[in-house]
Design an enzyme around this catalytic site. Structure first.
Site, PDB file in Angstrom:
ATOM      1  N   GLY B 288     -42.133 -12.404 -29.032  1.00 33.69           N
ATOM      2  CA  GLY B 288     -41.911 -13.574 -29.895  1.00 33.69           C
ATOM      3  C   GLY B 288     -42.851 -13.545 -31.097  1.00 33.69           C
ATOM      4  O   GLY B 288     -43.185 -12.466 -31.610  1.00 33.69           O
ATOM      5  N   SER B 289     -43.309 -14.710 -31.494  1.00 34.15           N
ATOM      6  CA  SER B 289     -43.989 -14.840 -32.783  1.00 34.15           C
ATOM      7  C   SER B 289     -45.336 -14.126 -32.900  1.00 34.15           C
ATOM      8  O   SER B 289     -45.844 -13.961 -34.014  1.00 34.15           O
ATOM      9  CB  SER B 289     -44.188 -16.318 -33.102  1.00 34.15           C
ATOM     10  N   THR B 290     -45.952 -13.721 -31.792  1.00 34.03           N
ATOM     11  CA  THR B 290     -47.225 -13.000 -31.914  1.00 34.03           C
ATOM     12  C   THR B 290     -47.025 -11.695 -32.691  1.00 34.03           C
ATOM     13  O   THR B 290     -47.956 -11.184 -33.313  1.00 34.03           O
ATOM     14  CB  THR B 290     -47.830 -12.681 -30.527  1.00 34.03           C
ATOM     15  N   MET B 291     -45.782 -11.203 -32.699  1.00 38.99           N
ATOM     16  CA  MET B 291     -45.492  -9.961 -33.408  1.00 38.99           C
ATOM     17  C   MET B 291     -45.620 -10.139 -34.924  1.00 38.99           C
ATOM     18  O   MET B 291     -45.830  -9.167 -35.665  1.00 38.99           O
ATOM     19  CB  MET B 291     -44.080  -9.507 -33.010  1.00 38.99           C
ATOM     20  N   LYS B 292     -45.514 -11.401 -35.394  1.00 37.84           N
ATOM     21  CA  LYS B 292     -45.602 -11.663 -36.847  1.00 37.84           C
ATOM     22  C   LYS B 292     -46.938 -11.199 -37.417  1.00 37.84           C
ATOM     23  O   LYS B 292     -47.037 -10.806 -38.573  1.00 37.84           O
ATOM     24  CB  LYS B 292     -45.417 -13.167 -37.112  1.00 37.84           C
TER      25      LYS B 292
END
Lengths: 118, 571
Positions: B288-292
């Site tokens: 999810g958003s941690t990849m951003k």
């Protein structure tokens, strides 16, 4: 001469028999000590396991909170200080500080607050 | 005149018989001492000597402070000799009382037509003493080394466990089996007529060496804190499970690795492999958003974006390859820094598109995704990062928001550490050194740089943006009083196994960050799997990060730089 030779021969034989006997006796003694060592090692290992289990952080935390009614410090309750050896110790005013616990002012003078724990 | 001896003939006969007797004795002596000497010597040796295999004890496993986490102890194993039992039923009843095993089970073993049967192996020492007091004929005990994990479930998923015969089956126990196992040696003993050992063959015989000692980078106290806080969060959110890893960003040393639910390695019988698997490195999930963070790192490094670059967030709705990407907060024009801080999916997708497939892929691989970290633990998965040629039209946008990519918790914390330490991707490790049973260091492991995905300047800029996530963004519950925290929340939808599509009810909430932001001492990842009710990473995982950091930082002697007011005592 012959008699002397016989006596020496018999003496050597007896010495050999005595030596063999002592070796066997020492062997038994060593084996007994080995068994004792094994027993003591087992006892040591058992105590080691017990000490490790008793010092587990979970058990200490439980004992601290349940038995001693302790709790983790709240934010701001712990202040880290750093020693300041460059600051000279203040002269003690005995009349003013007669109720002060020994060494209290000394610590305040010599240490600097450097940070606050969360 | 001589007189004739009337007994002469008898004396001659007697002398002859005596002579014959002596000859016979001499012949027998010659036969035994010379003719059969070799065979008889061998037979005597077999009777007097006993050769036994002796094995040195298994080496211990200790934490970085020298606290024992796995140790060995000799305990009794109970065996029976069925042939010498007159009343197997009575003996079975006596044994059942002491060993707490069903009498009929023991009786079945004792009625087998075998010369030796195990009744119970590695029993409690007290049970062994009770059996000795009973002194049952045909029942005996021998000592065997048993593995003890004195801290119970603490660090169980990393330690693993050893089997009944002392062989490592999981975790450190398996990975370092060759070091931990004690030396095997054949020892020849001389026995007397009663079968007692008289003397070992040769006084200078050395006992076989015990196995090596393994020293871990794990800190028992930080491990306890991490497990406690993770377990509480998993229980509070009624989640399926959770993972938390604490790493030293500068070295890659793992300080704590917790998996929830836990298991006790002292009692593994009946526990499924799923329970003891170290999911922090064996299981990949869509982050999810941690990849951003890592797409942002690439964009900053490639100068595609700057913190102040304006990005249009399409008022929360954007179509990509006939599919719609939503933001949970409708925005118009926002800065690139706000894209990360508000966790804008549209902003992250646009960033990835500006970067392009090849560069995005190159940076993801540079941060270690899609390859094993090579941690010194067994069963590590590489995760999944498809090559750009296998990407669909939406893949780039999906990967930017942490979909269509599989990462392990360990990869995530290792990559976050690279941002924390100025851009260096470190090799994570859990064993700091291996020592012989005499205490000599035989192998030492230290920090190892794998590569540098981003520059120090990019790392510094990104850290500033990640601090904003905690001060002004979705990760406010990770804020630690008195410290600057940098991090990123993540809330990923899971694939519904029934439909094969993204579920609207199954989520993974996570938080990845480091503290203090200006001089990171701890990089922490927290993942909560399938929490009920609130599933946002900022709600379920960020508080766990804060609680771990709040307790671990003072323990490590890291002080805050916040101004201190001292109330001076007056007397």
């Amino acid at each position: 001469m012959k008699a002397v030779a016989v006596i020496v021969g018999v003496a050597l034989l007896l010495l050999y028999v005595w030596e063999r006997n002592e070796i066997v006796r020492a062997g038994y003694h060593i084996e007994r000590l080995k068994e004792k060592k094994v027993v003591l090692q087992r006892e040591r290992d058992g105590l080691r396991v017990k000490v490790s289990a008793l010092t587990a952080p979970e058990r200490i935390a439980r004992a601290a909170s349940e038995k001693l009614e302790m709790m983790p410090p709240r934010p701001g309750q712990v202040v880290l200080v750093r020693a300041r050896p460059d600051i000279p110790v203040q002269a003690e005013d005995k009349d003013k500080d007669k109720d002060r616990p020994a060494g209290a002012e000394l610590r305040l003078a010599k240490y600097d607050a450097v940070g606050k724990m969360p | 005149m001589t007189t004739k001896d009337p007994y002469r003939g008898r004396r001659i006969v007697a002398a002859f018989l005596l002579m014959m007797g002596f000859v016979l004795v001499l012949f027998r002596l010659f036969s035994l001492q010379v003719l059969q000497a070799e065979e008889l010597t061998a037979r005597a040796d077999r009777q007097h000597r006993k050769t036994v295999t002796v094995e040195g004890g298994r080496g211990g496993i200790y934490d970085r402070q020298g606290n024992p986490l796995a140790i060995n102890m000799d305990v009794p194993s109970v065996f029976g000799v069925p042939a010498s039992l007159e009343n197997p039923s009575g003996v079975a009843r006596d044994l059942a009382r002491v060993l707490h095993i069903r009498a009929d089970e023991i009786e079945k073993k004792l009625k087998q037509e075998r010369s030796f049967v195990w009744i119970a192996r590695k029993v409690d020492p007290e049970q062994g003493r009770s059996l000795e007091r009973l002194s049952l004929d045909g029942i005996g005990t021998v000592l065997e080394g048993r593995r003890f994990y004195p801290k119970g479930p603490l660090l169980a998923h990393v330690l693993g466990f050893a089997g009944m015969d002392g062989q490592g089956l999981e975790g450190i126990e398996r990975r370092y089996e060759s070091y931990l196992r004690g030396e095997k040696q054949l020892v020849v003993l001389q026995r007397d007529a009663l079968g007692r050992t008289v003397f070992p063959k040769g006084l200078n015989e050395q006992a076989p060496a015990a196995g090596h000692t393994i020293m871990l980078t794990i800190d028992e106290v930080i491990q306890y804190i991490t497990e406690k806080e993770l377990d509480e969060a998993v229980a509070a959110s009624k989640a399926k499970g959770g993972i938390a890893i604490v790493m030293e960003p500068r070295t890659g040393a793992i300080l704590a690795l917790a998996i929830s639910p836990k298991f006790d390695p002292n009692i593994v019988k009946g526990i499924s492999a799923d329970r003891w698997r170290n999911r922090a490195l064996t299981d990949a999930y869509e982050p999810g958003s941690t990849m951003k963070v890592f797409i942002a790192a690439a964009a900053l490094e490639e100068k595609v974006m700057e913190p102040g670059t304006m990005v249009y967030a399409e008022n929360g709705r954007m179509t990509v390859a006939n599919t719609v990407i939503h933001d949970h907060e409708k925005s118009g024009w926002i800065t690139f820094a706000q894209v990360i801080q508000k966790s804008s999916n549209i902003g992250a997708a646009k960033t990835a598109m500006a970067l392009g497939e090849e560069r995005a892929y190159r940076y993801l691989r540079a941060f270690g995704f899609g390859e094993r970290t090579e941690i010194d633990l067994p069963g590590e998965a590489a995760g999944l990062v498809k090559e750009p040629r296998d990407w669909g039209r939406r893949s780039l946008a999906s990967i930017a928001i942490g979909q269509e990519i599989g990462v392990t918790a360990l990869q995530l914390v290792t990559a976050a550490s690279a941002v924390a330490n100025g851009g260096w991707l470190m090799k994570p490790y859990v064993v700091s050194d291996i020592r012989s049973s005499q205490g000599q260091v035989v192998a030492q492991f230290g920090p190892q740089v794998r590569r540098r995905p981003i520059s120090a300047e990019t790392a510094r800029t990104l850290t500033g943006i990640m601090e904003g996530v905690v001060t002004n963004g979705t990760g406010s519950r990770a804020a630690v009083s008195g410290f600057r925290v940098a991090g990123k929340t993540g809330t990923a939808q899971k694939i519904d196994p029934q439909t094969g599509a993204y579920s609207s009810t199954l989520f993974v909430g996570s938080f990845t960050g480091f503290v203090p932001a200006e001089d990171p001492r701890l990089a922490i990842v927290v993942i909560v799997d399938e929490p009920h009710a609130e599933a946002w990473g900022g709600v379920v995982a960020a508080p766990v990060f804060r609680k771990i950091a709040e307790q671990a930082l003072p323990y490590l002697g890291v002080s805050s730089r916040a101004p201190v007011r001292l109330a001076m005592a007056s007397y």
